[in-house]
Design a protein around this motif. Structure first.
Motif, PDB file in Angstrom:
ATOM      1  N   SER A  38     -10.641  -6.544  -0.510  1.00  0.00           N
ATOM      2  CA  SER A  38      -9.635  -6.470  -1.570  1.00  0.00           C
ATOM      3  C   SER A  38     -10.212  -7.073  -2.844  1.00  0.00           C
ATOM      4  N   ASN A  84       0.827  -1.205   0.000  1.00  0.00           N
ATOM      5  CA  ASN A  84       0.000   0.000   0.000  1.00  0.00           C
ATOM      6  C   ASN A  84       0.864   1.260   0.000  1.00  0.00           C
ATOM      7  N   ASP A  85       2.082   1.142  -0.535  1.00  0.00           N
ATOM      8  CA  ASP A  85       3.024   2.255  -0.662  1.00  0.00           C
ATOM      9  C   ASP A  85       3.476   2.786   0.694  1.00  0.00           C
ATOM     10  N   SER A 123      -7.794   3.327  -8.508  1.00  0.00           N
ATOM     11  CA  SER A 123      -7.219   3.027  -7.194  1.00  0.00           C
ATOM     12  C   SER A 123      -5.986   3.874  -6.902  1.00  0.00           C
ATOM     13  N   THR A 124      -5.603   4.731  -7.853  1.00  0.00           N
ATOM     14  CA  THR A 124      -4.467   5.639  -7.682  1.00  0.00           C
ATOM     15  C   THR A 124      -4.871   7.014  -8.181  1.00  0.00           C
ATOM     16  N   HIS A 148      -1.097   3.951  -4.065  1.00  0.00           N
ATOM     17  CA  HIS A 148      -2.247   3.052  -3.926  1.00  0.00           C
ATOM     18  C   HIS A 148      -2.943   3.403  -2.607  1.00  0.00           C
ATOM     19  N   GLU A 149      -3.593   4.555  -2.613  1.00  0.00           N
ATOM     20  CA  GLU A 149      -4.135   5.145  -1.383  1.00  0.00           C
ATOM     21  C   GLU A 149      -5.177   6.184  -1.790  1.00  0.00           C
ATOM     22  N   GLU A 150      -6.225   6.296  -0.981  1.00  0.00           N
ATOM     23  CA  GLU A 150      -7.242   7.302  -1.264  1.00  0.00           C
ATOM     24  C   GLU A 150      -7.873   7.775   0.032  1.00  0.00           C
TER      25      GLU A 150
END
Length: 307
Positions: A171, A88-89, A230-231, A237-239
């Motif tokens: 997921s 998830n970065d 999702s980006t 890869h977080e929101e």
């Protein structure tokens, strides 16, 4: 010499395995043995409780007599929540999905009433491959293992007395295994007199279909992420919706304090006004996700034969 050593080491394992098979294993009902010992254990399992239970929806937190009495009281619906450990970065813990399903699973069970949550499925499907990648996210399970795990869980929950078994995942890659398990179990028990429903609820996975439009269109928060993606503009890869529910569960899981210190308390062009602001958003998002999933379950229940 080496071959002989391996044989000697293997013999006790084979003997233990054979013994376990002969007695039905040590972890299941067969491990109780036969005759008087089995009757003794059965009597103990049926004894009235002498202490109060606790207020929990988590199956694993119950004592066996507490669970037995809840089943008798109509707690015959169970949620199988699936998460995962993935990349998830740089800001989010790798168990992002597990944090969400723990929060939302409890919320759903309490809102639905007479519903319990099975032990969380905390690994997701993925392929290891031959190459070593130091620092790679995971671990993950093969699709075959994953589907078999979910099948076995649903089958065992059926044997425990549950009548409605719902699979929900946080997921995207989990859907195939959940659908496979639910479909397979439905076929296996199609002619059983004990009517049990196995159902995958894909509406629970609603980050892009429900949460993103809600944040951008209803709340008018101009997050820099295309609905369905999702980006976003942060390149991660977080929101915002995921950050908000994770912050509600555990601010450290999104490294909130560290990001504030580094001047990085933002995502996709939206600055976190405060932890309270983010958690308030998290409550709204969590309520929306839970309501969406429960509405899908309610619609499915309407198709079931009346008792």
């Amino acid at each position: 010499m080496r071959t002989r050593l391996m044989v000697l080491l293997t013999m006790p394992l084979l003997a233990a395995s054979a013994s376990a098979q002969a007695t039905g294993g040590t972890g299941g009902a067969g491990g109780a043995g036969g005759g008087a010992q089995a009757a003794q254990r059965q009597a103990a399992a049926n004894k009235p409780r002498t202490i109060d239970g606790i207020n929990t929806v988590w199956l694993e937190e119950l004592t066996q007599p507490e669970f037995r009495d809840m089943i008798k009281d109509g707690y015959t619906t169970v949620l199988v929540m699936t998460g995962g450990v993935e990349n998830n970065d740089g800001n989010l813990q790798m168990n992002k999905h597990n944090i969400n399903i723990k929060l939302l699973g409890e919320m759903m069970a309490r809102k639905m009433g007479k519903t319990l949550v099975a032990p969380l499925v905390t690994l997701e499907p993925g392929n290891a491959g031959a190459n070593i990648q130091p620092g790679r996210a995971g671990p993950m399970l093969s699709q075959a293992t994953y589907a078999a795990l979910l099948f076995d869980m649903g089958n065992y929950l059926r044997s425990m007395g549950f009548k409605e078994i719902y699979y929900m995942g946080d997921s995207g890659g989990n859907g195939r295994g959940m659908q496979s398990a639910a479909d397979s179990l439905t076929k296996v028990y199609a002619d059983s007199p004990d009517k049990v429903s196995f159902k995958h609820i894909p509406e629970f996975y609603n980050h892009t279909s429900v949460v993103q439009p809600y944040i951008q269109n209803d709340l008018k928060i101009p997050e820099g992420i295309k609905i369905g993606a999702s980006t976003g503009t942060s390149g991660l890869h977080e929101e915002l919706g995921i950050d908000a529910t994770m912050a509600l569960a555990d601010p450290q899981s999104i490294r909130f304090a560290q990001r504030v210190k580094a001047g990085q308390a933002e995502i996709n062009g939206i600055k976190f006004e405060s932890l309270k602001w983010l958690q308030d958003l998290g409550r709204k998002v969590a309520d929306l996700r839970v309501t969406t999933a429960i509405n899908a379950i309610t619609a499915y229940r309407a198709t079931l034969p009346k008792p």
